[in-house]
Design an enzyme around this catalytic site. Sequence first.
Site, mmCIF file in Angstrom:
data_model
loop_
_atom_site.group_PDB
_atom_site.id
_atom_site.type_symbol
_atom_site.label_atom_id
_atom_site.label_comp_id
_atom_site.label_asym_id
_atom_site.label_seq_id
_atom_site.Cartn_x
_atom_site.Cartn_y
_atom_site.Cartn_z
ATOM 1 C CG ASP A 46 -3.238 -21.402 4.770
ATOM 2 O OD1 ASP A 46 -2.133 -22.071 5.028
ATOM 3 O OD2 ASP A 46 -3.562 -20.455 5.347
ATOM 4 C CE1 TYR A 58 -1.506 -15.674 -1.235
ATOM 5 C CE2 TYR A 58 0.325 -14.199 -0.641
ATOM 6 C CZ TYR A 58 -0.261 -15.402 -0.601
ATOM 7 O OH TYR A 58 0.467 -16.717 -0.319
#
Lengths: 241, 241
Positions: free
Chosen positions: A48, A106
């Site tokens: 994003d 992540y």
Amino acid sequence: MVIEYDGTDFAGWQRQPAGVTTVQGEIERVLCSVLDEEISLAAAGRTDRGVHALGQVASCMTTSSIELQRLHHALNSLLPPSIRIRDVTEAGESFHARYSALWRSYRYVLALRQSALGYRFSGTYRGKRPPDIDRLNRSASLLCGTHDFSAFSKKGSDPSSTICSVMEASWSVGDGQLVFSITANRFLRSMVRFLVSATLELGAGELSDALASGRCPNALRPAEARGLFFREVGYEPDEMG
Amino acid sequence: MVIEYDGTDFAGWQRQPAGVTTVQGEIERVLCSVLDEEISLAAAGRTDRGVHALGQVASCMTTSSIELQRLHHALNSLLPPSIRIRDVTEAGESFHARYSALWRSYRYVLALRQSALGYRFSGTYRGKRPPDIDRLNRSASLLCGTHDFSAFSKKGSDPSSTICSVMEASWSVGDGQLVFSITANRFLRSMVRFLVSATLELGAGELSDALASGRCPNALRPAEARGLFFREVGYEPDEMG
């Protein structure tokens, strides 16, 4: 290609209409000029707006016979310094950066004290007390396994499936930072940022309820994009060509 | 005040005419609004455009009786995130951040591999071979002691004196970075960035000649601002109030 980027000034990974600067758009533009053909990149994770990457993986097909080292050097010469190609390799014909991926990992960094130099690369810890790392890790362990994570994603963004298998999720603390690490076969949109807020702010009961019901407490907001790093992607060794 | 800043988007420390954003300008503007009086800051080091600080020290006089913790909090609420006040203390009446300083220390970071995330905070290592740390440290040791450093400063910038006493100068390597550390009673304009280039690019003979003659080889350019950090300032303990 393995790619590192500072996502601060990009509207995310995914190509957008002209005038909107994205990481994919920048790399495709440069690839197109170096290889002299239209290139469409597939990526392991569509990060994003504002999210960073340490080891994003992207693949493409080309008819060019350019030497890999020359391509690598040309890309880094032409790309902005906030995008660096760490590695370029030739993959097997069936390789696809997105569909061949077995797992993604992540990392989310929260700064425990305000820092001018760390601001771009960390979210803000809003807790009134120092973090209770044991409690955080008990919450993180509830995420492991295969669950429907629809409570923890942006609505209407991932119509295919909301089932993900989390292989590892943990919190650690050190060097003035609180760090959340998570590995899963796949992630929903904004899922890591929702899980950061959920493990920090929800009790174990609330977290289990949200996971079971698919409904997230209204007040829960995803953690700030600037603390999130797309770290690594795993493939079958022979898929890499 | 002890101040940390990311200098990338500032035209240096020193206040400039309206329309030019500087660190001093930003802090004075906020102090003025919090204390409701004109404030003029004195700083230990007037860093150049693009240079960062980990521990800049600035002082001012005020008639305000605002509580220090409230002042500290108000400043960090109103300043941009690229400037953080690390500490606010009351000093003795004779204290002056610039004139009371006994020594200043700087650090210069060179990235040994290109990095998207490290770009803002490191210069580029341009050597064709890996750095020879022993050779670099032999060159650095030539800088120690009291010398005329006019060969290694921006011309016409420091009319008072070009004599500085260097207490420590060394290179170290680790974690993909090559780091130069230097401590001196005072520094001339752009001096650290010239010394980084000088120790990297000049032979020991050339370096000694430049130091003795006050003339710098024409081709020598100061290292990029983005790798430089103003690290710490030393004062007499009782000067701190």
